[in-house]
Each structure stands twice: as C-alpha cells, then as structure tokens.
Scaffold this active site. Sequence first.
Site, PDB file in Angstrom:
ATOM      1  N   ASP A  94      -0.801  -7.481  -4.971  1.00 23.40           N
ATOM      2  CA  ASP A  94      -2.322  -7.742  -4.530  1.00 23.40           C
ATOM      3  C   ASP A  94      -2.028  -8.300  -2.955  1.00 23.40           C
ATOM      4  O   ASP A  94      -1.547  -9.330  -3.141  1.00 23.40           O
ATOM      5  CB  ASP A  94      -3.365  -8.477  -5.383  1.00 23.40           C
ATOM      6  CG  ASP A  94      -4.459  -8.690  -4.676  1.00 23.40           C
ATOM      7  OD1 ASP A  94      -4.408  -8.331  -3.646  1.00 23.40           O
ATOM      8  OD2 ASP A  94      -5.387  -9.417  -5.345  1.00 23.40           O
TER       9      ASP A  94
ATOM     10  N   ASP B 144       2.045  -1.810  -4.405  1.00 22.83           N
ATOM     11  CA  ASP B 144       0.799  -1.394  -4.290  1.00 22.83           C
ATOM     12  C   ASP B 144      -0.055  -2.293  -5.615  1.00 22.83           C
ATOM     13  O   ASP B 144       0.900  -2.611  -6.372  1.00 22.83           O
ATOM     14  CB  ASP B 144       0.572   0.165  -4.504  1.00 22.83           C
ATOM     15  CG  ASP B 144      -0.514   0.757  -3.720  1.00 22.83           C
ATOM     16  OD1 ASP B 144      -1.740   0.180  -4.216  1.00 22.83           O
ATOM     17  OD2 ASP B 144      -0.600   1.484  -3.048  1.00 22.83           O
ATOM     18  N   ILE B 145      -1.134  -2.053  -5.497  1.00 23.98           N
ATOM     19  CA  ILE B 145      -1.946  -2.598  -6.835  1.00 23.98           C
ATOM     20  C   ILE B 145      -1.872  -1.659  -7.760  1.00 23.98           C
ATOM     21  O   ILE B 145      -2.568  -1.990  -9.075  1.00 23.98           O
ATOM     22  CB  ILE B 145      -3.463  -2.875  -6.279  1.00 23.98           C
ATOM     23  CG1 ILE B 145      -4.097  -1.829  -5.731  1.00 23.98           C
ATOM     24  CG2 ILE B 145      -3.341  -4.373  -5.779  1.00 23.98           C
ATOM     25  CD1 ILE B 145      -5.674  -2.071  -5.830  1.00 23.98           C
ATOM     26  N   ARG B 146      -1.561  -0.472  -7.759  1.00 22.34           N
ATOM     27  CA  ARG B 146      -1.367   0.493  -8.624  1.00 22.34           C
ATOM     28  C   ARG B 146      -0.126   1.142  -8.551  1.00 22.34           C
ATOM     29  O   ARG B 146       0.490   1.437  -7.298  1.00 22.34           O
ATOM     30  CB  ARG B 146      -2.437   1.672  -8.817  1.00 22.34           C
ATOM     31  CG  ARG B 146      -2.317   2.236  -7.280  1.00 22.34           C
ATOM     32  CD  ARG B 146      -3.709   3.137  -7.272  1.00 22.34           C
ATOM     33  NE  ARG B 146      -3.769   3.338  -5.578  1.00 22.34           N
ATOM     34  CZ  ARG B 146      -3.553   4.512  -5.034  1.00 22.34           C
ATOM     35  NH1 ARG B 146      -3.087   5.528  -6.033  1.00 22.34           N
ATOM     36  NH2 ARG B 146      -3.621   4.876  -3.818  1.00 22.34           N
TER      37      ARG B 146
ATOM     38  N   LYS C 165     -10.610  -3.348  11.918  1.00 20.78           N
ATOM     39  CA  LYS C 165      -9.400  -2.957  12.785  1.00 20.78           C
ATOM     40  C   LYS C 165      -9.549  -3.438  14.147  1.00 20.78           C
ATOM     41  O   LYS C 165      -8.486  -4.048  14.673  1.00 20.78           O
ATOM     42  CB  LYS C 165      -9.321  -1.397  12.877  1.00 20.78           C
ATOM     43  CG  LYS C 165      -8.956  -0.633  11.569  1.00 20.78           C
ATOM     44  CD  LYS C 165      -7.699  -1.117  11.013  1.00 20.78           C
ATOM     45  CE  LYS C 165      -7.340  -0.696   9.633  1.00 20.78           C
ATOM     46  NZ  LYS C 165      -5.990  -0.949   9.156  1.00 20.78           N
TER      47      LYS C 165
ATOM     48  N   TYR D  69     -15.324  -0.664   8.728  1.00 25.55           N
ATOM     49  CA  TYR D  69     -14.058  -0.569   8.993  1.00 25.55           C
ATOM     50  C   TYR D  69     -13.607  -0.768  10.343  1.00 25.55           C
ATOM     51  O   TYR D  69     -12.424  -1.325  10.568  1.00 25.55           O
ATOM     52  CB  TYR D  69     -13.618   1.183   8.455  1.00 25.55           C
ATOM     53  CG  TYR D  69     -12.232   1.438   8.801  1.00 25.55           C
ATOM     54  CD1 TYR D  69     -11.125   0.814   7.818  1.00 25.55           C
ATOM     55  CD2 TYR D  69     -11.842   2.399   9.658  1.00 25.55           C
ATOM     56  CE1 TYR D  69      -9.957   1.295   7.966  1.00 25.55           C
ATOM     57  CE2 TYR D  69     -10.742   2.849   9.774  1.00 25.55           C
ATOM     58  CZ  TYR D  69      -9.419   2.424   8.938  1.00 25.55           C
ATOM     59  OH  TYR D  69      -8.384   2.799   9.337  1.00 25.55           O
TER      60      TYR D  69
ATOM     61  N   GLN E  79      -1.954   7.457   1.250  1.00 32.26           N
ATOM     62  CA  GLN E  79      -1.633   8.618   1.824  1.00 32.26           C
ATOM     63  C   GLN E  79      -0.599   8.452   2.788  1.00 32.26           C
ATOM     64  O   GLN E  79       0.323   9.061   2.862  1.00 32.26           O
ATOM     65  CB  GLN E  79      -2.978   8.943   2.534  1.00 32.26           C
ATOM     66  CG  GLN E  79      -2.795  10.607   3.329  1.00 32.26           C
ATOM     67  CD  GLN E  79      -3.493  10.805   4.474  1.00 32.26           C
ATOM     68  OE1 GLN E  79      -4.405   9.897   4.780  1.00 32.26           O
ATOM     69  NE2 GLN E  79      -3.756  12.044   4.725  1.00 32.26           N
TER      70      GLN E  79
ATOM     71  N   GLY F 190       0.799  -1.288   0.052  1.00 32.84           N
ATOM     72  CA  GLY F 190      -0.018  -0.102  -0.116  1.00 32.84           C
ATOM     73  C   GLY F 190       0.895   1.189   0.133  1.00 32.84           C
ATOM     74  O   GLY F 190       0.575   2.358   0.544  1.00 32.84           O
TER      75      GLY F 190
HETATM   76  N1  SER Z   1      -8.768   8.202   9.255  1.00 31.72           N
HETATM   77  C1  SER Z   1      -9.671   7.123   8.757  1.00 31.72           C
HETATM   78  C2  SER Z   1     -10.966   7.217   8.295  1.00 31.72           C
HETATM   79  O1  SER Z   1     -11.405   8.230   8.453  1.00 31.72           O
HETATM   80  C3  SER Z   1      -9.732   6.289  10.033  1.00 31.72           C
HETATM   81  O2  SER Z   1      -8.502   5.473  10.453  1.00 31.72           O
HETATM   82  O3  SER Z   1     -11.303   6.475   7.675  1.00 31.72           O
END
Ligand code: SER
Length: 301
Positions: free
Chosen positions: A53, A35-37, A147, A143, A13, A9
Amino acid sequence: MEKYILIIGACGQIGTELTLTLRERYGNNRVIASDIREGSDSLMNSGPFEILDATNYDALEEVVAYYDITEVYLMAAMLSATAEKFPMRAWNLNMNSLFNVLNLAKEKKINKVFWPSSIAVFGPNTPKDHTPQHTIMEPSTVYGISKQSGERWCEYYFKKFNVDVRSLRYPGLISWKTMPGGGTTDYAVEIYHKALSQGRYTCFLKEDTSLPMMFMDDAIRATLELMEADAENIKVRSAYNLSAMSFDPAEMARSIQKHLPDFNIDYEPDFRQAIADSWPKSIDDSDAQKDWGWQPNLILT
Ligand code: SER
C-alpha cells in the site's frame, strides 16, 4: 551503481506493460512489481512481487531497503471518473503515495523517481488546441487537481532537495493487455472489447468529443526514454506535455468499421462528458521533442 527498480501500481493498465518492458530490459530480478492486489499471470510469474500500500510509508521503506531499490515508478492512482465519486480517497492515494516516494528520494534512499501526470492538469480556461507546455492550468476535476498539485511538488522537490523526479502528462492510453479502470478516456479501450464481443458499443462521451490519445507502446517508450535521458537535458521538472494523436469517438468507430463493417455505436453521455469537455483537444509536445528527442511512432488509421 546497479539499478533495482520498484513499480508501484504494477497491476494496472500502465504498470503491467511497464513492468514487463523493464524486466525485458534490465532483467526479471531487478524489477520488483508491487500493488495492493495481485495482477495478471504474466506479471506475477515473471519476477518478484510484493503486496504494498503506497500510502504506508513504513511498508514502502521496508520494501525499498529489502531489495536495495534505486528507482521507483509510482503508477498507483485513482483516475478521473472514480475520483469524482471518492474525492477524499483520491486525494489521499494520489498525494500521499507521491509524498512518500518523494520523501524517500529526499532522504537519499532512492535516487530516481518517475511519476505520471496527465492532460487532466489542464482545465476549461486552458487553450484547447495544441495546448502549450506552459499555459493557464485551472483543473476542475478532483483527479486533475491532484495531478496539478503533484506537478508542483515534483518541481519543488527537484529545486529544493535536488530530487531526480521526472514526469509526463500522458494523454488517454490505448492498450489491450490490462483494462483501464475509472478513467474518462477508457472508452477508447472498451470500444474494441465491445466491438468484438457484442458488435456494438454505447459510448459515454458525445461523438465529437476529441481528446489527445496515445497507444501504450509509445507511452512506455516515452517513459523509458525520459528516464534514461541525461539529467541535464530534463529542463521541465513538473511534467512534460506528450502527444501522438487526437480523435473523437465517431472517428474511432469509423476506424473499427474498416475491420468490422457491421459495428454499431450510439451515444449516451454521462458525467464523464463534463470531465472530457474540460480537457484539451490536442497537445503541443515540442519541449519533449527538443529536450530529450521525443517522437511518437503510432497513430490511429
Ligand atoms: N486517462 C486518464 C483518465 O481518463 C487521464 O489521465 O482519467
């Protein structure tokens, strides 16, 4: 033993800045970006790059063997807002990439892993202010669930298989080299770009939505400090709370207005408001301070 690092990755960012910093520190050819791109010119031109991948174990194992990789930083993930739209894809990417890397470490094919967690592991029943390291964690987002599960697996692999995996619960990260994508805290980056290009910004969160945030330089330094700390000082093998500052969109707008007095902001909260409302407002990171000496340098002024 010589260190060879793989970043998965690397074009994202965090991955972009992490790769560039690690290359400066350990030498360009010791830090393999994947990365994949493809990513930015500075990333692509500064050292080795592989299209990879991370959900494909065999492909990952091949890259690790080819470059004699000793450490992996797994930065690939689907973030909070996008994950609400594609729950199964998010679960597949966020979990299977982690299992692949943890299993490589279990098989002793690599000897150290960094995997990022997030303030998203907390949920609506978590105490919102100065959220402690150990507290109620009932994440209500796709998400956050990935995590939280990832943290449990990291700790499990450490305890059961002695895998040296280290993790931080990053707050929202503010940076300028690479745009974030698909997160709820992304407004705090977009706002600067819109302030400069249009002189105005429509925020997708309400003006008083205070969230934990950090500048990227601090986040990268925290990551390197954690990875370079002696293993016996790492007492938390799920993920450490990490904190720098908290602010809301209105405060951020006022800080921009000090430089651009004509800057305007208005508010059109969307589905991301509910995500933000489920997260803490501020974080207690005293365990990170105590165990491996964490201190933030930069705050919003
Ligand atoms: N900054 C991330 C998000 O907003 C959270 O880890 O998804």
